[in-house]
Design a protein around this motif. Structure first.
Motif, PDB file in Angstrom:
ATOM      1  N   LEU A 333       0.803  -1.223   0.000  1.00 16.56           N
ATOM      2  CA  LEU A 333       0.000   0.000   0.000  1.00 16.56           C
ATOM      3  C   LEU A 333       0.837   1.275   0.000  1.00 16.56           C
ATOM      4  O   LEU A 333       0.307   2.354  -0.302  1.00 16.56           O
ATOM      5  N   ARG A 334       2.103   1.186   0.322  1.00 20.11           N
ATOM      6  CA  ARG A 334       2.922   2.393   0.439  1.00 20.11           C
ATOM      7  C   ARG A 334       2.961   3.196  -0.867  1.00 20.11           C
ATOM      8  O   ARG A 334       2.885   4.439  -0.835  1.00 20.11           O
ATOM      9  N   PRO A 335       3.091   2.598  -2.052  1.00 22.19           N
ATOM     10  CA  PRO A 335       3.100   3.413  -3.274  1.00 22.19           C
ATOM     11  C   PRO A 335       1.808   4.213  -3.496  1.00 22.19           C
ATOM     12  O   PRO A 335       1.830   5.211  -4.210  1.00 22.19           O
ATOM     13  N   PHE A 336       0.718   3.805  -2.877  1.00 22.83           N
ATOM     14  CA  PHE A 336      -0.563   4.488  -3.023  1.00 22.83           C
ATOM     15  C   PHE A 336      -0.838   5.475  -1.901  1.00 22.83           C
ATOM     16  O   PHE A 336      -1.932   6.037  -1.798  1.00 22.83           O
ATOM     17  N   GLY A 337       0.130   5.671  -1.027  1.00 19.00           N
ATOM     18  CA  GLY A 337      -0.067   6.595   0.087  1.00 19.00           C
ATOM     19  C   GLY A 337      -0.951   6.029   1.171  1.00 19.00           C
ATOM     20  O   GLY A 337      -1.490   6.791   1.977  1.00 19.00           O
ATOM     21  N   LEU A 338      -1.065   4.727   1.257  1.00 18.99           N
ATOM     22  CA  LEU A 338      -1.921   4.083   2.248  1.00 18.99           C
ATOM     23  C   LEU A 338      -1.085   3.133   3.101  1.00 18.99           C
ATOM     24  O   LEU A 338       0.074   2.856   2.803  1.00 18.99           O
ATOM     25  N   SER A 339      -1.692   2.642   4.175  1.00 15.37           N
ATOM     26  CA  SER A 339      -1.075   1.640   5.035  1.00 15.37           C
ATOM     27  C   SER A 339      -2.176   0.768   5.616  1.00 15.37           C
ATOM     28  O   SER A 339      -3.371   1.024   5.407  1.00 15.37           O
TER      29      SER A 339
END
Length: 367
Positions: A333-339
């Motif tokens: 999820l890090r590339p999408f700005g999420l966690s």
């Protein structure tokens, strides 16, 4: 002329000769010889009376004077010859000394070269001896390794033979040709070996007891399953003390296969399962023990203790698994700005199932 006049003339001649310093010192016989020599020289002159002005004739007194000045003709030559001989002698002596020194130097060089050759030969012989010693040592080591390898091969072959004898199918084939009396004889031999193993076990001689049980299993007939089950169970106990937990578990399982109601084999396998963190298998064996003996204290305590340990272990495993899944989710999820904090997992208390909810700002919700 009278005597007086003659005497006076003779006296004057003597006085003249007295003042002639070169001739007056000569003895009379030498003076006479000089006069005769002068006459002979005059007679050798040319008839016209003229002398060769190139070759001046010296008088004997002049020649003697010249000889005295030059050291004397023959005497000078003698001295010159002696000096030459002396020079030649000194040169020969010098050459002789130089030759001796050269011979000494050559001899010293030969000795040094010979010493170097001897040292090289000694070092070469020492090196050869060391190489021979190393070679002998390597040969001995190789021989020991070969012997050790041969011993290991023989041990492995013996173990394979023993395992073949312990294999039930193999023993069945062998025992087809045996009579009942022979089978009973083999059984008695195996029982004697079992008693030997028990004695070693009581003396805490685990290796000896393990080997005695193995020999007993190799000759015990297959149709005596109860005896063989006991031997497998006893060998499992010996191997447990030797730290051979895996093979001990295998022996317990084979004993239970031969006699499913063998309580001691079940209890030993349950203990081994618990020691190897196989808690679920251990709990099952303890339950079987309680089925046969409800009053078995150790089995009852284990059945009360193990469920809690199993639950704690499962929770720990679940947390570890969830942590690994969370790390994996954050990496995705890090590339999408999420966690994974954007997703909340809730468990339904009634059904035990989980539901996942998406949260836009997990930090604001925490406030």
């Amino acid at each position: 002329m009278d005597r007086g006049a003659a005497g006076g003339l003779h006296k004057e001649e003597e006085e003249e000769h007295f003042y002639d310093c070169q001739e007056s010192l000569q003895p009379p016989h030498l003076k006479q010889e000089d006069q005769e020599e002068e006459k002979r020289e005059e007679s050798r002159q040319e008839p016209d009376g003229s002398a060769d002005f190139h070759n001046k004739t010296l008088t004997p007194s002049e020649r003697r004077n010249t000889e005295r000045e030059t050291g004397g003709g023959g005497k000078g030559e003698e001295i010159h010859r002696l000096r030459e001989e002396k020079g030649e002698g000194e040169q020969e002596e010098s050459e002789k000394v130089n030759g001796e020194e050269q011979r000494e130097n050559n001899l010293q060089e030969e000795q040094e070269e010979s010493q170097k050759e001897e040292e090289q030969e000694e070092s070469g012989s020492e090196l050869k001896e060391e190489q021979q010693e190393v070679s002998h040592e390597e040969q001995r080591e190789n021989g020991l390794q070969e012997e050790q390898t041969a011993d290991e091969e023989s041990d492995s072959e013996l173990k394979e033979d023993v395992m073949k004898e312990i294999d039930d199918e193999y023993l069945k084939e062998v025992e087809k040709e045996l009579t009942e009396e022979e089978k009973e004889s083999r059984r008695q031999q195996s029982l004697a070996l079992k008693e030997t193993g028990n004695a070693h076990f009581k003396a805490q001689e685990w290796a000896e007891s393990e080997w005695s049980y193995t020999e007993a299993l190799s000759i015990c007939p297959v149709n005596f399953s109860r005896d063989r089950a006991v031997l497998f169970s006893n060998r499992a106990a010996a191997r447990l003390h030797l730290g051979l937990k895996d093979t001990a578990l295998s022996d317990c399982s084979r004993a239970i296969e031969l006699d499913p109601d063998y309580l001691r084999a079940l209890l030993r396998r349950a203990e081994l399962y618990e020691q190897t963190d196989k808690l679920d298998e251990a709990l099952e064996d303890y339950k079987k023990v309680l089925d046969q003996d409800p009053n078995h204290r150790a089995a009852r305590q284990a059945c009360m203790r193990l469920p809690q340990q199993i639950q704690e272990r499962n929770e720990k495993l679940k947390e570890e698994m969830m942590g690994k899944l969370k790390d994996l989710g954050n990496m995705v999820l890090r590339p999408f700005g999420l966690s994974t904090n954007n997703f909340q997992v809730n468990q339904d208390t009634a059904t035990g199932s989980y539901s996942i909810n998406f949260v836009q700002n997990p930090n604001n919700n925490n406030r």
